[in-house]
Design a protein around this motif. Sequence first.
Motif, mmCIF file in Angstrom:
data_model
loop_
_atom_site.group_PDB
_atom_site.id
_atom_site.type_symbol
_atom_site.label_atom_id
_atom_site.label_comp_id
_atom_site.label_asym_id
_atom_site.label_seq_id
_atom_site.Cartn_x
_atom_site.Cartn_y
_atom_site.Cartn_z
ATOM 1 N N ASP A 230 -0.169 5.711 -22.680
ATOM 2 C CA ASP A 230 0.707 6.865 -22.497
ATOM 3 C C ASP A 230 0.145 8.079 -23.244
ATOM 4 O OD1 ASP A 230 3.593 7.644 -21.564
ATOM 5 O OD2 ASP A 230 3.416 8.434 -23.598
ATOM 6 N N ILE A 231 0.423 9.271 -22.739
ATOM 7 C CA ILE A 231 -0.108 10.474 -23.390
ATOM 8 C C ILE A 231 0.431 10.635 -24.809
ATOM 9 C CG2 ILE A 231 -0.520 11.682 -21.215
ATOM 10 C CD1 ILE A 231 2.006 13.330 -21.763
ATOM 11 N N TYR A 232 1.626 10.075 -25.102
ATOM 12 C CA TYR A 232 2.196 10.195 -26.442
ATOM 13 C C TYR A 232 1.751 9.080 -27.383
ATOM 14 C CZ TYR A 232 5.423 13.863 -24.938
ATOM 15 O OH TYR A 232 5.959 15.033 -24.495
ATOM 16 N N ALA A 233 0.916 8.158 -26.924
ATOM 17 C CA ALA A 233 0.500 7.051 -27.787
ATOM 18 C C ALA A 233 -0.189 7.553 -29.044
ATOM 19 C CB ALA A 233 -0.405 6.097 -27.023
ATOM 20 N N ALA A 234 -0.848 8.706 -28.951
ATOM 21 C CA ALA A 234 -1.524 9.256 -30.130
ATOM 22 C C ALA A 234 -0.547 9.599 -31.245
ATOM 23 C CB ALA A 234 -2.329 10.492 -29.740
ATOM 24 N N THR A 235 0.692 9.906 -30.913
ATOM 25 C CA THR A 235 1.659 10.228 -31.959
ATOM 26 C C THR A 235 1.996 9.010 -32.802
ATOM 27 O OG1 THR A 235 3.611 9.838 -30.552
ATOM 28 C CG2 THR A 235 2.660 12.057 -30.524
ATOM 29 N N TRP A 236 1.688 7.817 -32.287
ATOM 30 C CA TRP A 236 1.918 6.569 -33.021
ATOM 31 C C TRP A 236 0.597 5.941 -33.483
ATOM 32 C CZ3 TRP A 236 6.871 5.539 -34.108
ATOM 33 C CH2 TRP A 236 7.861 6.117 -33.304
ATOM 34 N N ASN A 237 -0.506 6.671 -33.406
ATOM 35 C CA ASN A 237 -1.830 6.130 -33.734
ATOM 36 C C ASN A 237 -2.136 4.895 -32.891
ATOM 37 O OD1 ASN A 237 -2.364 8.079 -35.599
ATOM 38 N ND2 ASN A 237 -2.103 6.785 -37.405
ATOM 39 N N ALA A 238 -1.754 4.924 -31.623
ATOM 40 C CA ALA A 238 -1.894 3.740 -30.775
ATOM 41 C C ALA A 238 -2.788 3.960 -29.566
ATOM 42 C CB ALA A 238 -0.515 3.288 -30.310
#
Length: 490
Positions: A230-238
Amino acid sequence: MLAAAVLLPAVALWLAASVVVLSGVRDGLRTPDRAAVRAAAPTRDALDAALALAGPFLDDLYSPRDDGAAAIAEYFGLPVRARLGAGRPWRLLGIDRNRLEREHSGARTETGVATWRDGRAELRARLRVDWAAAPGRARIAVTPLGLRGTRRVELALQERPLLTVGPRDVGRQRAALVPLADRGRFRSHRFTVRHGTNDGEQYEGYRGRTARAAALAATSRAGGFPRGRDIYAATWNASGAWPDDAPFQPDAYADCRGELPADSRTYPYASKTCVLPTRTFVWLSSLDPLTRLLQGLHVLGRHGDPGRRYRDTDHRDVTVAGELGRWERLFRTQDGIPRCSPVACDETWSSGVRTAVFGALETEMGYRHGDRISRSYADRAAAVVLRTQIGRDGLVRTAYGMFVRPLEAGGFAIAWRRSGLIGFSPSLVSRSLDRLTNQLSMPREYVGFVASNAETSMAAYAFLARYRCARFAVGCRGRFRPGGGAFAPR
């Protein structure tokens, strides 16, 4: 299927915007000199309290599916479903031929006209909710306006039985008091996999609730998304297992393939994104700070090097360190990050999700990589996001007046104006564009005022958890532990 009269003008507008890029965006994309901002950094107590209040808001959006998996509902609303006859399937507003039309949205009440259909059976009724009818309770009133094809209709608020109506009830108001403490019953039927259920999987993993994370993961995988895609995975370091341009790859929009069915309580939301060719939407999104900030956060988390070069959608070699000045300029303009379109950046309001992602990037630069200017923006962004959280009393201070919305307590505002009051753009151009593009989306399930939602509150929670970890070394478990890496895709 949308009528051509609606679809064609809207698509034409998007295509015209694709080729007519005015100076507002280009000014926003220049890299000016950097300058620190004054900021009183939030205390640990303030961060602890905000995350503790946000947790139940996000927890109650967890939505079990009939197959044993789960999703994250988009928001809290009035998910009244109907069964038009014994043994018939439940009909959900906003999907198939079931519609809700807005009549009124006020400080504490909302009214709309709903129509549920099942074959030849149909119930048309006025729904009215008073969010402050009694201490801790909402009053839901149903006035049948027309009933045909059946003599009995069961109404339920998600899994909670609400009322049963028949022909004798036409024209009569029926009402029920519902405890607001049972907030999960007010979760929307609709959900998204992208930027919703995927985020929920990461959130539940961070909270250490493996069973709930696994149930959400089952829906995400069935919806076409490997873990961390998901594009927001970076917000979870994932997101570290995916390439540097991951936010701009068509696979990031796998939900547009429509692989998930509806069930008796939930259905996947079909975004207006999916009406356009995916590559067209990807290009359009590149003009918005959100996806570029997410790419920067993704690259920084993946390589740990602010000077590492990567290619953006303009095919330029850029670095995170070199890009910061443009985003900081936007933030200084209005104490938040706006939404930008191919026409211009709308600096009349700030976006909660964009400001949270900006804060996460500045947190990494300021507290992990020693950039003093970034540290000032991380502190200021955290203070701004904390200010937009809706308090325990459910009072929402908006640009339209004071609203009572107890279900919103703990959520973070989707948007706010320069005054700091919650609300969307006052710009006639922006509002007209939104109205036109919204016609590309599914019909609405809920037509009341929504101050917060899953997407914004997940992003805010992830930012504040990251910031608290980086600044106070608290809550650094899982993905936010020092040196924590991403999950491998599966």
